[in-house]
Design a protein around this motif. Sequence first.
Motif, PDB file in Angstrom:
ATOM      1  N   GLY A 248       0.825  -1.208   0.000  1.00 52.94           N
ATOM      2  CA  GLY A 248       0.000   0.000   0.000  1.00 52.94           C
ATOM      3  C   GLY A 248       0.858   1.257   0.000  1.00 52.94           C
ATOM      4  N   GLU A 258      -9.765   5.270  -2.045  1.00 51.46           N
ATOM      5  CA  GLU A 258      -9.522   4.475  -0.831  1.00 51.46           C
ATOM      6  C   GLU A 258      -9.770   2.994  -1.129  1.00 51.46           C
ATOM      7  OE1 GLU A 258     -12.531   6.446   1.367  1.00 51.46           O
ATOM      8  OE2 GLU A 258     -11.166   7.832   2.374  1.00 51.46           O
ATOM      9  N   ARG A 262      -7.298  -0.075  -0.514  1.00 54.45           N
ATOM     10  CA  ARG A 262      -7.697  -1.205   0.355  1.00 54.45           C
ATOM     11  C   ARG A 262      -7.538  -2.523  -0.392  1.00 54.45           C
ATOM     12  NH1 ARG A 262     -12.710  -3.753   1.319  1.00 54.45           N
ATOM     13  NH2 ARG A 262     -13.942  -2.123   0.312  1.00 54.45           N
ATOM     14  N   SER A 281     -11.233  -4.060   6.988  1.00 55.66           N
ATOM     15  CA  SER A 281     -10.142  -3.080   6.882  1.00 55.66           C
ATOM     16  C   SER A 281     -10.675  -1.655   7.010  1.00 55.66           C
ATOM     17  CB  SER A 281      -9.445  -3.205   5.525  1.00 55.66           C
ATOM     18  OG  SER A 281      -8.988  -4.517   5.335  1.00 55.66           O
ATOM     19  N   VAL A 283      -9.572   1.951   5.804  1.00 54.14           N
ATOM     20  CA  VAL A 283      -8.659   2.736   4.961  1.00 54.14           C
ATOM     21  C   VAL A 283      -9.352   4.077   4.731  1.00 54.14           C
ATOM     22  CG1 VAL A 283      -7.497   2.894   2.718  1.00 54.14           C
ATOM     23  CG2 VAL A 283      -7.652   0.675   3.886  1.00 54.14           C
ATOM     24  N   CYS A 311      -4.507   3.554   7.602  1.00 53.08           N
ATOM     25  CA  CYS A 311      -4.831   2.160   7.233  1.00 53.08           C
ATOM     26  C   CYS A 311      -4.706   1.295   8.479  1.00 53.08           C
ATOM     27  CB  CYS A 311      -3.873   1.651   6.168  1.00 53.08           C
ATOM     28  SG  CYS A 311      -3.882   2.652   4.680  1.00 53.08           S
ATOM     29  N   THR A 325      -1.802  -0.540  12.412  1.00 54.52           N
ATOM     30  CA  THR A 325      -2.195   0.716  11.763  1.00 54.52           C
ATOM     31  C   THR A 325      -0.953   1.497  11.360  1.00 54.52           C
ATOM     32  OG1 THR A 325      -4.119   0.822  13.226  1.00 54.52           O
ATOM     33  CG2 THR A 325      -3.608   2.793  11.950  1.00 54.52           C
TER      34      THR A 325
END
Length: 460
Positions: A248, A258, A262, A281, A283, A311, A325
Amino acid sequence: MKRIPIAVALLALAAPFASAQIDDLTVRVPHETLDKRAPVGDEAMGAAGPRGLITQEVYRERRLRLLNHMRDNGFSAAVIFNETRNSPSGGPDRSGLDFYYLTGIEHEPGAALLLDPDADQYLEALFLPMLDVEDHVWHGERSALGRELELSTGFARVRRLGSLPGALASAILTGESNKAVFLGPVVGYSSPVPNQLQVLRDATSRIPGASVGLDREILPAMRQAKDKHEVELTRRAIANTMAGLGEGMKLVEPGMTEFELRTIIEMAFHEAGSRRLAFGSIVGSGPNSCVLHYRGEHDHRVMNDGELVLCDVGAEVENYAADITRTFPISGTFTPRQREVYNVVLRAADEAIAAIRPGVTFAELNDIARGVIEEAGYTDDMKHGLGHFLGLYVHDAGNYHLPLTPGTIITIEPGLYLSDENIGIRIEDDVLVTEDGYEVLTRGLPRTADEIEAFMAGGE
Ligand code: GLY
Ligand code: MN
Ligand code: MN
């Protein structure tokens, strides 16, 4: 796939429970009469039982520890159901994992484990839901009762659920105290009465002098202290999660949504070998970085130069969860203000982590992190707790009010959410409590502002 006629199954049910010795699995004679119908699906589908890194012997040792505890505390019977519930925040809540922790058995919803420490020798019996004669067409074959099922589950006594009430009554009657024990969490009166408590109440209400006791500490305590296999599975889940976050950070760019970011992260989890996410998730970019549980169903937003994206993600390996995170700039470079706030959160995390050792409490760690944040002039802006237990399920079982013990895995996740400035920053790491301190299991993933910028620029 072996199927046995009902008459044989009933005979088996009527047989008295013998002891559940560790090594008596091979003494039972396989049933001879088999249904010759062609099986539907992969034969392995029918074999409930542990299949991963953690073996039947480990699950059995856990049950024996629980049986010892019950005996020492004067409890004569316990029932643990394979229960899954829906969490209030949506998604599946797999926190009802005590049954899995004690058996390694998945995909048998409603199954039950009976423990009776007063039997001649300890008794442990597994009760599986009835087979529906047409179910195999929809869900593939499942094993009939018999030796195959006993070997695959590691239980010398496997029965159908219909015989649980009678077996539970005899377990209570054989005890000196006639006291069953409820091992689950106590829930408020607006929640349904847990199955586990209901069956114990039903059984004891029919036996004069019998009662139900409570022990809601033992299973969280057992689950909190991870063995080496559990730590290894958590390390694997963390490695897969770090791979996803690394992808990412490398691929994010202004103009991406986003959702696209993700998907990049989650695909990398799967490529690394994780079959499932540990939780939905999060994000969230720009203003969405301040929404604590921002969820995938909303993530259409296009991310812009100059913004941050938060994230909060986790891959799962054999039911063990990671929870990490990272907050990073879409452009690859923090603004001076973003960096300033980032460094406050980082300092709060670093100081809390540095204090981790056996004996410290969550409350003490929380005070340390909040102290850093308040000293920097922020008061109401860290709106959540500092962390939680991690393991089987993302918010794992454990005793929050007790000092931490070696083998515990926790998250440390301070955050600051300044919605006026569209700056939401959380930094979350997973930490193992060791004999003399701690090990940061998420080390190696870029974490400081400088490390993140260098990594996003193509360095390491
Ligand atoms: N991802 C949810 C949490 O951090 O607790
Ligand atoms: Mn998280
Ligand atoms: Mn967390």
